[in-house]
Design a protein around this motif. Structure first.
Motif, PDB file in Angstrom:
ATOM      1  N   SER A 118      18.662  33.369  15.653  1.00 56.70           N
ATOM      2  CA  SER A 118      18.565  32.634  16.915  1.00 56.70           C
ATOM      3  C   SER A 118      18.699  33.591  18.096  1.00 56.70           C
ATOM      4  O   SER A 118      19.066  34.756  17.936  1.00 56.70           O
ATOM      5  CB  SER A 118      19.675  31.573  16.978  1.00 56.70           C
ATOM      6  N   LYS A 131      20.516  20.134  15.899  1.00 52.89           N
ATOM      7  CA  LYS A 131      19.554  21.201  16.200  1.00 52.89           C
ATOM      8  C   LYS A 131      18.248  21.030  15.416  1.00 52.89           C
ATOM      9  O   LYS A 131      18.227  20.445  14.333  1.00 52.89           O
ATOM     10  CB  LYS A 131      20.156  22.567  15.848  1.00 52.89           C
ATOM     11  N   GLU A 132      17.174  21.590  15.980  1.00 50.11           N
ATOM     12  CA  GLU A 132      15.903  21.693  15.263  1.00 50.11           C
ATOM     13  C   GLU A 132      15.807  23.110  14.699  1.00 50.11           C
ATOM     14  O   GLU A 132      15.980  24.084  15.426  1.00 50.11           O
ATOM     15  CB  GLU A 132      14.713  21.422  16.184  1.00 50.11           C
ATOM     16  N   TYR A 134      13.557  25.765  12.163  1.00 48.95           N
ATOM     17  CA  TYR A 134      12.299  26.027  11.439  1.00 48.95           C
ATOM     18  C   TYR A 134      12.628  26.784  10.153  1.00 48.95           C
ATOM     19  O   TYR A 134      13.444  27.708  10.147  1.00 48.95           O
ATOM     20  CB  TYR A 134      11.332  26.840  12.304  1.00 48.95           C
ATOM     21  N   ASN A 164      12.230  21.681  10.346  1.00 46.22           N
ATOM     22  CA  ASN A 164      10.773  21.677  10.481  1.00 46.22           C
ATOM     23  C   ASN A 164      10.193  22.721   9.522  1.00 46.22           C
ATOM     24  O   ASN A 164      10.351  23.917   9.735  1.00 46.22           O
ATOM     25  CB  ASN A 164      10.392  22.002  11.933  1.00 46.22           C
ATOM     26  N   VAL A 172       6.876  31.050  10.107  1.00 47.23           N
ATOM     27  CA  VAL A 172       8.167  30.822  10.766  1.00 47.23           C
ATOM     28  C   VAL A 172       8.463  31.975  11.728  1.00 47.23           C
ATOM     29  O   VAL A 172       8.892  31.764  12.863  1.00 47.23           O
ATOM     30  CB  VAL A 172       9.304  30.679   9.732  1.00 47.23           C
ATOM     31  N   VAL A 175       6.300  31.609  14.903  1.00 51.75           N
ATOM     32  CA  VAL A 175       6.778  30.535  15.778  1.00 51.75           C
ATOM     33  C   VAL A 175       8.035  30.984  16.527  1.00 51.75           C
ATOM     34  O   VAL A 175       8.192  30.721  17.729  1.00 51.75           O
ATOM     35  CB  VAL A 175       7.059  29.249  14.954  1.00 51.75           C
ATOM     36  N   PHE A 176       8.920  31.675  15.832  1.00 50.94           N
ATOM     37  CA  PHE A 176      10.150  32.160  16.457  1.00 50.94           C
ATOM     38  C   PHE A 176       9.836  33.197  17.533  1.00 50.94           C
ATOM     39  O   PHE A 176      10.400  33.168  18.632  1.00 50.94           O
ATOM     40  CB  PHE A 176      11.080  32.747  15.396  1.00 50.94           C
ATOM     41  N   LYS A 180       8.692  29.136  20.607  1.00 50.02           N
ATOM     42  CA  LYS A 180       8.623  27.701  20.326  1.00 50.02           C
ATOM     43  C   LYS A 180       9.858  27.239  19.565  1.00 50.02           C
ATOM     44  O   LYS A 180      10.300  26.098  19.699  1.00 50.02           O
ATOM     45  CB  LYS A 180       7.359  27.384  19.515  1.00 50.02           C
ATOM     46  N   SER A 181      10.422  28.146  18.766  1.00 49.64           N
ATOM     47  CA  SER A 181      11.641  27.839  18.021  1.00 49.64           C
ATOM     48  C   SER A 181      12.752  28.787  18.430  1.00 49.64           C
ATOM     49  O   SER A 181      12.520  29.974  18.643  1.00 49.64           O
ATOM     50  CB  SER A 181      11.379  27.984  16.513  1.00 49.64           C
ATOM     51  N   ASN A 182      13.959  28.247  18.524  1.00 57.03           N
ATOM     52  CA  ASN A 182      15.115  29.069  18.858  1.00 57.03           C
ATOM     53  C   ASN A 182      16.056  29.229  17.667  1.00 57.03           C
ATOM     54  O   ASN A 182      17.047  29.944  17.761  1.00 57.03           O
ATOM     55  CB  ASN A 182      15.870  28.454  20.041  1.00 57.03           C
ATOM     56  N   ALA A 184      15.672  29.745  13.344  1.00 57.15           N
ATOM     57  CA  ALA A 184      14.739  29.883  12.221  1.00 57.15           C
ATOM     58  C   ALA A 184      15.412  30.544  11.024  1.00 57.15           C
ATOM     59  O   ALA A 184      16.221  31.465  11.179  1.00 57.15           O
ATOM     60  CB  ALA A 184      13.526  30.709  12.648  1.00 57.15           C
TER      61      ALA A 184
END
Length: 326
Positions: A118, A131-132, A134, A164, A172, A175-176, A180-182, A184
């Protein structure tokens, strides 16, 4: 005197015939070809020295080193018993055993190398609520281990967090990196690559260490294992012992020689970025390999899977015959 002379002649002739037959047997002895299959990525790195240098371990056994790019292809090779020696996900070793296939686990090639990454500060598993996250490998080791850790920390992975899932680990990572993702779940060596590109990224949870906390397993979870066919062990035990020793050296060497490892990986077409290897991959429990030193970790791992996702290991605990004993 003539009698002694005749006996001497007969003795010479008999000796010559025996030596000739022995020599002919040795000359005509066929070289046995065997295959050593291993998956691209970290497992392949542990085998890079032995594959590159190809030492002679038995003059009558020729090893074909095979880098397998697709996980599905590796699974197929094991289930069809096409590989004599292989590095496989540890759950596949149990699954093959429970299907009656003749492989034994020799030791742990790769210990848990999964990390929650993160750019924000997170100090504990409990802080993940709401939390979301990935991740990848739904229903496989990365998913199973992460969900088990969440569950053991009082977090329902289906209700308290939003996981997700993407199709593959590189997705992954992408995206990180995009922002888009914080949060993963990343595996080595992708973790090192991502952290080289994103300066504010940090490991907030080492899932191997978190597994140790919730299960008591001293070395974490055995992510990938070296397996060998039982008939090869039974019929060529000296070769098997020589191979194990050479592989152990290769595995240890990989953790200590990052510059030369990068060169070997490039020449063997292992798809791990050279800069990533030279930067330094995180190796967990590199010293612990032999099954006699870590059988307990396997039993803990398989028991957890049996409670959580039994089909993952073939629906039952494998018995002692799974494990190779010198």
């Amino acid at each position: 005197m003539r009698i002694y002379f005749r006996l001497l002649v007969v003795l010479v002739i008999v000796t010559s015939v025996i030596m000739g037959c022995t020599k002919e047997t040795i000359i005509n002895k066929e070289v046995k070809a065997i295959s050593f299959s291993y998956q691209d990525g970290t497992p392949a790195l542990t085998a890079s020295k032995i594959a590159m240098e190809n030492p002679i371990l038995d003059k009558y056994i020729d090893i074909n080193y095979e880098l397998v790019k697709s996980p599905d292809l590796l699974v197929a090779k094991i289930l069809k018993e096409e590989a004599d020696i292989a590095i496989v996900p540890s759950n596949l070793a149990a699954q093959a055993f429970n299907k009656g296939l003749s492989y034994e686990v020799i030791g742990t090639s790769v210990w848990g190398s999964l990390y929650l990454t993160s750019t924000e500060k997170i100090n504990s598993v409990e802080e993940l609520k709401g939390k979301e996250i990935y991740s990848f490998g739904k229903g496989l080791t990365p998913d199973l281990v992460f969900r088990y850790i969440l569950n053991e920390n009082g977090i329902d992975p289906d209700k308290d967090v939003n996981i997700n899932y993407l199709n593959a680990a590189p997705e992954v990572g992408a995206v990180f990196l995009s922002g888009k993702s914080n949060l993963a779940v990343l595996a080595e060596p992708l973790l090192t690559t991502v952290m080289m590109k994103k300066e504010d990224a940090k490991v907030v949870l080492d899932l191997n260490k978190e597994w140790e906390k919730v299960t008591g397993a001293e070395n974490g979870f055995p992510q990938a294992s070296l397996i060998i066919k039982r008939d090869l062990i039974d019929n060529n035990l000296e070769f098997v012992k020589n191979f194990i020793k050479a592989y152990e050296e290769s595995r240890k060497w990989a953790g200590e020689n990052k510059d030369k490892l990068a060169k070997y990986a490039e020449e063997l077409e292992i798809s791990v970025n050279r800069d990533t290897i030279e930067k330094g991959i995180t190796w967990n429990s590199m010293e612990t390999f032999n099954i006699k030193d870590c059988k307990e970790e396997y039993e803990v791992y398989y028991n957890a899977i049996l409670d959580f996702a039994p089909d993952f290991i073939g629906g039952k605990m494998p018995d002692e015959k799974l494990y190779f004993e010198k």
